[in-house]
Design an enzyme around this catalytic site. Structure first.
Site, PDB file in Angstrom:
ATOM      1  N   HIS A 150       3.586  11.111   2.315  1.00 29.72           N
ATOM      2  CA  HIS A 150       2.967  11.924   1.272  1.00 29.72           C
ATOM      3  C   HIS A 150       3.756  13.215   1.054  1.00 29.72           C
ATOM      4  CE1 HIS A 150      -0.477   9.420   0.554  1.00 29.72           C
ATOM      5  NE2 HIS A 150      -0.828   9.436   1.819  1.00 29.72           N
ATOM      6  N   HIS A 187       0.822  -1.205   0.000  1.00 31.88           N
ATOM      7  CA  HIS A 187       0.000   0.000   0.000  1.00 31.88           C
ATOM      8  C   HIS A 187       0.860   1.260   0.000  1.00 31.88           C
ATOM      9  CE1 HIS A 187      -3.689   2.240   0.350  1.00 31.88           C
ATOM     10  NE2 HIS A 187      -3.024   3.055   1.157  1.00 31.88           N
TER      11      HIS A 187
END
Length: 256
Positions: A242, A215
């Protein structure tokens, strides 16, 4: 062009229901939210704290990364307007698998991958992301969590197909749920859309061995879409986030 396709679901963090409609249209892929157009580019990112969010003024569109990863896998860079009725892209089952199935309705469209002209690296503490020239596209990710069912994990694609990464769900820890919800986060999270760990093991069943790192690679792929075009090169995320992913995409966007 074809007819619009619609998907309905709940947002992971806001808990709000939204409908996503895919409209065939000329030009680059872009989102349409509340009458405002948002291009999926690193320069439009306004938040990377727990997801990747695009914004313009006061407008926000949260958790775009799984849908962007599916667009990357399908090779769709042009020909779609994606209309979202709420502030967050639905989490669906926590992976990119359902988005990938929806996007099979649309043909690949966009520029061919261009070679990287040189290596680009972003670091923060023990975390780093790297893009370096190579003959073809490949992506790898490593993670390290002090948990008996996670520990150190690594994945490289290829040989692992990108479509296999798309099956991996977002994951989290049961002991963090109360604190995150107190911050107004994960209001739409459930055992139906996340792989959850307690202190000793799994709360629900993983889909695959090493699902967490799969993931993380999927998130990295979605954030790389924000560079605005595909590249030929090897992309590496070591304990990525991120914020680091998007910074790498921003540098690639600037370098062209």
């Amino acid at each position: 062009m074809g007819q619009p396709v619609a998907v309905r679901g709940v947002g992971l963090h806001t808990g709000e229901v939204a409908v996503v409609r895919f409209h065939p249209a000329e030009g680059p892929v872009r989102f349409w939210v509340g009458g405002v157009e948002l291009r999926p580019l690193a320069s439009a990112v306004v938040d990377t704290s727990r997801c990747t969010a695009l914004g313009h003024g006061a407008l926000r569109l949260f958790t775009v990364e799984h849908l962007l990863a599916a667009l990357y896998i399908r090779g769709i860079w042009e020909g779609l307007v994606i209309e979202v009725s709420g502030p967050e892209v639905p989490i669906l089952d926590g992976s990119a698998q359902e988005w990938l199935e929806v996007l099979r309705e649309f043909p690949p469209c966009g520029p061919l991958p261009v070679p990287l002209s040189g290596a680009v690296r972003v670091e923060e503490g023990r975390s780093s992301v790297l893009a370096r020239p190579d003959e073809a596209f490949s992506i790898s990710a490593t993670i390290l969590f002090p948990h008996p069912k996670i520990g150190y994990q690594q994945v490289v694609s290829p040989p692992v197909p990108l479509e296999e990464l798309a099956r991996a769900r977002t994951f989290g820890f049961l002991e963090e749920v109360e604190a995150l919800r107190a911050q107004g986060l994960i209001r739409g999270a459930s055992l139906e859309n996340a792989l959850v760990f307690n202190r000793y093991g799994y709360v629900n069943t993983p889909r695959m061995l090493f699902e967490p790192v799969y993931h993380k690679a999927l998130d990295f792929l979605g954030d790389l879409y924000l560079a605005g075009r595909p590249y030929r090169g090897h992309f590496v995320a070591h304990r990525g986030s991120h914020r680091l992913h998007v910074e790498l995409a921003r540098l690639l966007q600037v370098l062209g």
